[in-house]
Design a protein around this motif. Sequence first.
Motif, mmCIF file in Angstrom:
data_model
loop_
_atom_site.group_PDB
_atom_site.id
_atom_site.type_symbol
_atom_site.label_atom_id
_atom_site.label_comp_id
_atom_site.label_asym_id
_atom_site.label_seq_id
_atom_site.Cartn_x
_atom_site.Cartn_y
_atom_site.Cartn_z
ATOM 1 N N ASP A 19 37.805 49.238 45.046
ATOM 2 C CA ASP A 19 36.821 48.308 44.109
ATOM 3 C C ASP A 19 37.891 47.808 42.819
ATOM 4 O O ASP A 19 36.920 46.574 42.601
ATOM 5 C CB ASP A 19 35.410 48.153 44.254
ATOM 6 C CG ASP A 19 34.740 48.580 45.796
ATOM 7 O OD1 ASP A 19 34.929 47.215 46.522
ATOM 8 O OD2 ASP A 19 33.655 48.697 45.977
ATOM 9 N N LEU A 20 38.249 49.199 42.999
ATOM 10 C CA LEU A 20 39.398 48.760 41.355
ATOM 11 C C LEU A 20 40.525 47.503 41.001
ATOM 12 O O LEU A 20 40.189 46.729 40.443
ATOM 13 C CB LEU A 20 40.202 49.482 41.040
ATOM 14 C CG LEU A 20 40.519 50.472 39.533
ATOM 15 C CD1 LEU A 20 39.491 49.898 38.761
ATOM 16 C CD2 LEU A 20 40.942 51.663 39.585
ATOM 17 N N LEU A 21 41.251 47.589 42.110
ATOM 18 C CA LEU A 21 41.751 46.554 41.703
ATOM 19 C C LEU A 21 41.178 45.234 42.426
ATOM 20 O O LEU A 21 42.028 44.335 41.421
ATOM 21 C CB LEU A 21 43.424 46.888 43.004
ATOM 22 C CG LEU A 21 44.330 47.912 42.261
ATOM 23 C CD1 LEU A 21 45.925 48.586 43.174
ATOM 24 C CD2 LEU A 21 44.507 47.792 40.940
ATOM 25 N N PRO A 22 40.971 45.461 43.263
ATOM 26 C CA PRO A 22 40.155 43.921 43.083
ATOM 27 C C PRO A 22 38.984 43.280 42.539
ATOM 28 O O PRO A 22 39.415 42.415 42.070
ATOM 29 C CB PRO A 22 39.190 43.943 44.633
ATOM 30 C CG PRO A 22 39.806 44.901 45.686
ATOM 31 C CD PRO A 22 40.288 46.158 44.216
ATOM 32 N N SER A 23 38.080 44.332 41.357
ATOM 33 C CA SER A 23 38.087 43.728 40.332
ATOM 34 C C SER A 23 38.934 43.482 39.350
ATOM 35 O O SER A 23 38.462 42.811 38.862
ATOM 36 C CB SER A 23 36.905 45.103 39.759
ATOM 37 O OG SER A 23 36.043 44.725 40.698
ATOM 38 N N ILE A 24 40.446 43.826 39.131
ATOM 39 C CA ILE A 24 40.831 43.647 37.937
ATOM 40 C C ILE A 24 41.958 42.096 38.950
ATOM 41 O O ILE A 24 41.504 41.224 38.220
ATOM 42 C CB ILE A 24 42.758 44.467 38.469
ATOM 43 C CG1 ILE A 24 42.022 46.047 37.310
ATOM 44 C CG2 ILE A 24 43.498 43.628 37.709
ATOM 45 C CD1 ILE A 24 42.628 47.633 37.262
ATOM 46 N N GLY A 25 42.332 42.166 40.247
ATOM 47 C CA GLY A 25 42.463 41.125 40.879
ATOM 48 C C GLY A 25 41.449 39.610 39.920
ATOM 49 O O GLY A 25 42.108 38.590 39.927
ATOM 50 N N ALA A 26 40.341 40.455 40.254
ATOM 51 C CA ALA A 26 39.105 39.267 39.460
ATOM 52 C C ALA A 26 39.666 38.297 38.554
ATOM 53 O O ALA A 26 39.766 36.906 38.184
ATOM 54 C CB ALA A 26 38.099 39.350 39.693
ATOM 55 N N VAL A 30 43.672 36.176 41.300
ATOM 56 C CA VAL A 30 43.933 36.460 42.608
ATOM 57 C C VAL A 30 42.779 35.688 43.475
ATOM 58 O O VAL A 30 42.105 36.310 44.025
ATOM 59 C CB VAL A 30 44.473 38.288 42.647
ATOM 60 C CG1 VAL A 30 45.140 38.076 44.225
ATOM 61 C CG2 VAL A 30 45.197 38.593 41.764
ATOM 62 N N PRO A 31 43.435 34.841 44.354
ATOM 63 C CA PRO A 31 43.126 34.397 45.525
ATOM 64 C C PRO A 31 42.249 35.678 46.279
ATOM 65 O O PRO A 31 43.268 36.475 47.136
ATOM 66 C CB PRO A 31 43.722 33.351 46.232
ATOM 67 C CG PRO A 31 44.953 33.452 45.426
ATOM 68 C CD PRO A 31 45.290 34.234 44.637
ATOM 69 N N GLY A 32 40.827 35.314 46.878
ATOM 70 C CA GLY A 32 40.675 36.361 47.355
ATOM 71 C C GLY A 32 39.678 37.069 46.484
ATOM 72 O O GLY A 32 38.940 37.861 47.002
ATOM 73 N N CYS A 33 39.596 37.477 45.289
ATOM 74 C CA CYS A 33 39.405 38.492 44.767
ATOM 75 C C CYS A 33 38.247 37.748 43.354
ATOM 76 O O CYS A 33 38.861 37.362 42.315
ATOM 77 C CB CYS A 33 39.923 39.336 43.908
ATOM 78 S SG CYS A 33 41.689 39.709 44.834
ATOM 79 N N ASP A 34 37.045 37.157 43.936
ATOM 80 C CA ASP A 34 36.418 36.577 43.636
ATOM 81 C C ASP A 34 34.910 37.508 42.932
ATOM 82 O O ASP A 34 34.878 36.059 42.257
ATOM 83 C CB ASP A 34 35.594 36.094 44.602
ATOM 84 C CG ASP A 34 36.065 35.120 45.615
ATOM 85 O OD1 ASP A 34 37.293 34.375 45.568
ATOM 86 O OD2 ASP A 34 35.912 35.527 47.009
#
Length: 380
Positions: A19-26, A30-34
Amino acid sequence: MQIPDDFILPRYGHSALSDLLPSIGAHLGVPGCDRDVLGLPSAESYVVLLVDGLGDQLLRQSLQHTEYFSEVYGDAVRLTSGVPSTTATSLTCLGTGLVPGQHGTAGYSFRAPGCSHAMNALTWEGGPDDLLGFQPKATMFERLAAAGVTVTSVGLERFAGSGLTTTALRGPRFVGVDELDHPARIEASVAASREGSRNVVYVYERTLDHTGHGKGVASQEWLDALTSIDGFAAQLREALDDQVCLLVTGDHGMIDVSAERHVLVEDSPALLQGVDVFAGEGRLRQLWTSEPGAVQRRWEAELGERALVVSRVQAVEAGWFGPMDASLRDRFGDVLVAMRDDWAVMTRALPRELGLVGQHGSLTPAEMQVPLLVDHPASW
């Protein structure tokens, strides 16, 4: 299946390494990192320092020997690794933002796709030549770069282009450095953190894991390694601009296993009866067999309370690997042997493993939980 009280399950989608990089992506669009499920500070620049072998329990019991880590630990988030709690699986969870059942790096060693032999995910011995075919899904670094984020990886030069780097961590510009040259690593990391309007820098540190395997986590050498890494992290934070959010985490914890706690499969011939491929970690062995029910019963009878022995179906239903991609299921053992307490299943056929003091791979909190230290001066 009853999970023993001394085991924990991964918290995919809530507080797992994946979950770390998707949370950064939010935070970086970053599309898809909502959604940032970890509650990270908002920033335009993030530096992620991954300390191999930095378990939460190990760090917590050693804080009195650190300066920087003890200062920031109070705000730490506790993450779980994936299963197995081992480097190859965890780095792939981190780099792809996917759970093991979706990325297919099933451990330190596991049955190679379409083959009857085991592959080593760290050295890539026995692994396929088609790296993109092995793991074709976009990594988080690729998704960040596609969204206009500048991404850089600072690591050992010999890791550039390796099987694991390509399948798990592809996407960043790679900057190779000497792991003992702390000033060069800091200089490279700081320079990368100033590139572009938004950026993510990934820094890998392996000394703690290497020392733990060789000397054990109860050794003075391990403590010295932790103290050195603490100093490196402090210097890195001091050199970074205040607007950069520094995140320090680990990929797994570790426990010491004495030779007296080895279960040698050669001394119990029934254990290998019907087993076609024997792989995994000493703390979590994976077995491939045409008779999984019989093999599971034999291992349960032999190991008793020393292990939790489950079928792949049971492990998937319990959430060990997250949602399972049907095309990847055969990379995970038909039978899985998760060791309890400080036991390990070993074999004389792998003599180098017999010399490991610190080990990991199972589902104990000491192995599964890793800290996430968050330091963002601009948000203070």
